[in-house]
Design a protein around this motif. Structure first.
Motif, mmCIF file in Angstrom:
data_model
loop_
_atom_site.group_PDB
_atom_site.id
_atom_site.type_symbol
_atom_site.label_atom_id
_atom_site.label_comp_id
_atom_site.label_asym_id
_atom_site.label_seq_id
_atom_site.Cartn_x
_atom_site.Cartn_y
_atom_site.Cartn_z
ATOM 1 N N TYR A 198 0.853 -1.185 0.000
ATOM 2 C CA TYR A 198 0.000 0.000 0.000
ATOM 3 C C TYR A 198 0.889 1.235 0.000
ATOM 4 N N SER A 199 0.398 2.273 -0.630
ATOM 5 C CA SER A 199 1.166 3.511 -0.710
ATOM 6 C C SER A 199 0.228 4.691 -0.613
ATOM 7 N N PHE A 200 0.799 5.833 -0.266
ATOM 8 C CA PHE A 200 0.043 7.078 -0.233
ATOM 9 C C PHE A 200 0.023 7.641 -1.649
ATOM 10 N N GLY A 201 -1.145 7.585 -2.300
ATOM 11 C CA GLY A 201 -1.240 8.051 -3.674
ATOM 12 C C GLY A 201 -1.150 9.559 -3.778
ATOM 13 N N MET A 202 -1.029 10.030 -4.990
ATOM 14 C CA MET A 202 -0.951 11.458 -5.235
ATOM 15 C C MET A 202 -2.334 11.994 -5.598
ATOM 16 N N ARG A 203 -2.468 13.277 -5.562
ATOM 17 C CA ARG A 203 -3.743 13.923 -5.856
ATOM 18 C C ARG A 203 -4.081 13.723 -7.340
ATOM 19 N N MET A 204 -5.333 13.356 -7.588
ATOM 20 C CA MET A 204 -5.748 13.120 -8.962
ATOM 21 C C MET A 204 -5.714 14.414 -9.754
ATOM 22 N N GLU A 205 -5.324 14.305 -11.037
ATOM 23 C CA GLU A 205 -5.193 15.488 -11.877
ATOM 24 C C GLU A 205 -6.544 16.070 -12.250
ATOM 25 N N GLY A 206 -7.555 15.194 -12.333
ATOM 26 C CA GLY A 206 -8.874 15.680 -12.722
ATOM 27 C C GLY A 206 -9.459 16.658 -11.741
ATOM 28 N N ARG A 207 -9.218 16.450 -10.441
ATOM 29 C CA ARG A 207 -9.765 17.361 -9.455
ATOM 30 C C ARG A 207 -9.057 18.705 -9.439
ATOM 31 N N LEU A 208 -7.826 18.729 -9.923
ATOM 32 C CA LEU A 208 -7.140 20.016 -9.976
ATOM 33 C C LEU A 208 -7.762 20.951 -10.984
ATOM 34 N N HIS A 209 -8.384 20.391 -12.045
ATOM 35 C CA HIS A 209 -8.986 21.225 -13.079
ATOM 36 C C HIS A 209 -10.425 21.614 -12.771
ATOM 37 N N GLU A 210 -11.003 21.041 -11.712
ATOM 38 C CA GLU A 210 -12.375 21.400 -11.372
ATOM 39 C C GLU A 210 -12.388 22.787 -10.741
ATOM 40 N N ARG A 211 -13.254 23.610 -11.276
ATOM 41 C CA ARG A 211 -13.372 24.969 -10.765
ATOM 42 C C ARG A 211 -14.843 25.207 -10.402
ATOM 43 N N SER A 212 -15.217 24.744 -9.226
ATOM 44 C CA SER A 212 -16.588 24.960 -8.781
ATOM 45 C C SER A 212 -16.711 26.372 -8.205
ATOM 46 N N PRO A 213 -17.899 26.981 -8.321
ATOM 47 C CA PRO A 213 -18.016 28.381 -7.860
ATOM 48 C C PRO A 213 -17.898 28.534 -6.350
ATOM 49 N N GLY A 214 -18.163 27.479 -5.583
ATOM 50 C CA GLY A 214 -18.100 27.636 -4.140
ATOM 51 C C GLY A 214 -19.334 28.351 -3.610
ATOM 52 N N PRO A 215 -19.296 28.788 -2.409
ATOM 53 C CA PRO A 215 -20.486 29.441 -1.803
ATOM 54 C C PRO A 215 -20.625 30.887 -2.260
ATOM 55 N N VAL A 216 -20.856 31.084 -3.543
ATOM 56 C CA VAL A 216 -20.993 32.448 -4.055
ATOM 57 C C VAL A 216 -22.331 32.615 -4.768
ATOM 58 N N TYR A 217 -23.312 31.769 -4.434
ATOM 59 C CA TYR A 217 -24.611 31.875 -5.085
ATOM 60 C C TYR A 217 -25.374 33.044 -4.484
ATOM 61 N N GLY A 218 -25.932 33.858 -5.370
ATOM 62 C CA GLY A 218 -26.732 34.985 -4.917
ATOM 63 C C GLY A 218 -28.219 34.667 -4.995
ATOM 64 N N LEU A 219 -28.915 34.730 -3.898
ATOM 65 C CA LEU A 219 -30.343 34.449 -3.851
ATOM 66 C C LEU A 219 -31.118 35.757 -3.974
ATOM 67 N N ALA A 220 -32.288 35.624 -4.566
ATOM 68 C CA ALA A 220 -33.159 36.800 -4.704
ATOM 69 C C ALA A 220 -33.671 37.234 -3.342
ATOM 70 N N SER A 221 -34.137 38.464 -3.310
ATOM 71 C CA SER A 221 -34.581 38.998 -2.020
ATOM 72 C C SER A 221 -35.880 38.363 -1.545
ATOM 73 N N GLY A 222 -36.704 37.843 -2.470
ATOM 74 C CA GLY A 222 -37.989 37.278 -2.066
ATOM 75 C C GLY A 222 -37.979 35.782 -1.864
ATOM 76 N N VAL A 223 -36.824 35.175 -1.670
ATOM 77 C CA VAL A 223 -36.705 33.734 -1.501
ATOM 78 C C VAL A 223 -36.309 33.454 -0.063
ATOM 79 N N THR A 224 -37.044 32.543 0.553
ATOM 80 C CA THR A 224 -36.753 32.137 1.924
ATOM 81 C C THR A 224 -36.328 30.680 1.933
ATOM 82 N N ILE A 225 -36.126 30.123 3.143
ATOM 83 C CA ILE A 225 -35.718 28.731 3.257
ATOM 84 C C ILE A 225 -36.846 27.797 2.858
ATOM 85 N N ARG A 226 -38.073 28.285 2.824
ATOM 86 C CA ARG A 226 -39.222 27.451 2.459
ATOM 87 C C ARG A 226 -39.716 27.747 1.039
#
Length: 202
Positions: A50-78
């Motif tokens: 067994y060995s400690f593998g390296m970080r996969m290359e595919g995940r390095l290219h993923e660029r997710s926006p993260g918690p930057v979603y803007g919600l409208a003013s008239g939207v609630t949790i329900r």
């Protein structure tokens, strides 16, 4: 003296070459390892590694926006906010009246020829434009092949003869005055077909 020697053996030169007189490589050969996967001994069982593998290359290219979603003013949790909202629009236009024909627009008396069986009627109408534009050939435009002579398409023709004009070549009608005389022939130089005579020039 016999001190240090056992028996009657004494050091002497060997009669032939022996391996002890030559220098060998010694313990220079290494056996393949029994540990790990690289250059492992093929005659031994190999345990899982067994060995400690390296970080996969595919995940390095993923660029997710993260918690930057803007919600409208008239939207609630329900869901969307249910507060009524009003706006001021212009007055809608009235519906246009339906232009359907009234009872007086129908003429049932004109439908007798279509609703009941009647005799055929004929009328003289003018020539249509479609017929006047047709350029079809008439009966005189077709020409049938002749039935006489050797050029009939589907008929066998008999031999035909023709009377040509009188020939004037080689007969007494030939005008011999038009033949060339003795001076009309060109004499070939003797230098062409015989030895050429010497020529002199100044």
């Amino acid at each position: 003296s016999n001190d240090g020697w056992v028996g009657s053996w004494r050091p002497h030169r060997p009669r032939g070459p022996i391996a002890a007189l030559f220098k060998g490589p010694g313990p220079k050969y290494g056996l393949p390892t029994n540990v790990g996967y690289r250059l492992h001994d093929p005659s031994r069982w190999r345990a899982p590694a067994y060995s400690f593998g390296m970080r996969m290359e595919g995940r390095l290219h993923e660029r997710s926006p993260g918690p930057v979603y803007g919600l409208a003013s008239g939207v609630t949790i329900r869901g969307k906010d249910g507060t009524p909202a009003y706006s001021i629009y212009s007055r809608p236009r009235d519906l246009q009246p339906m232009n359907t024909p009234g009872p007086a627009r129908y003429a049932p008396e004109k439908a007798n020829a279509l609703a009941f069986p009647s005799a055929p009627e004929y009328s003289l109408a003018s020539r249509t434009r479609q017929l006047s534009s047709q350029q079809t050939p008439g009966p005189a435009a077709y020409r049938l092949p002749p039935m006489l002579g050797p050029r009939v398409v589907n008929k066998s023709s008999a031999p035909n003869y023709s009377i040509p004009g009188r020939s004037t070549h080689g007969t007494f009608y030939e005008d011999l005055c038009k033949t060339p005389g003795p001076c009309g022939y060109r004499v070939v130089s003797a230098d062409v077909y015989k030895n050429r005579a010497p020529h002199y020039s100044m």
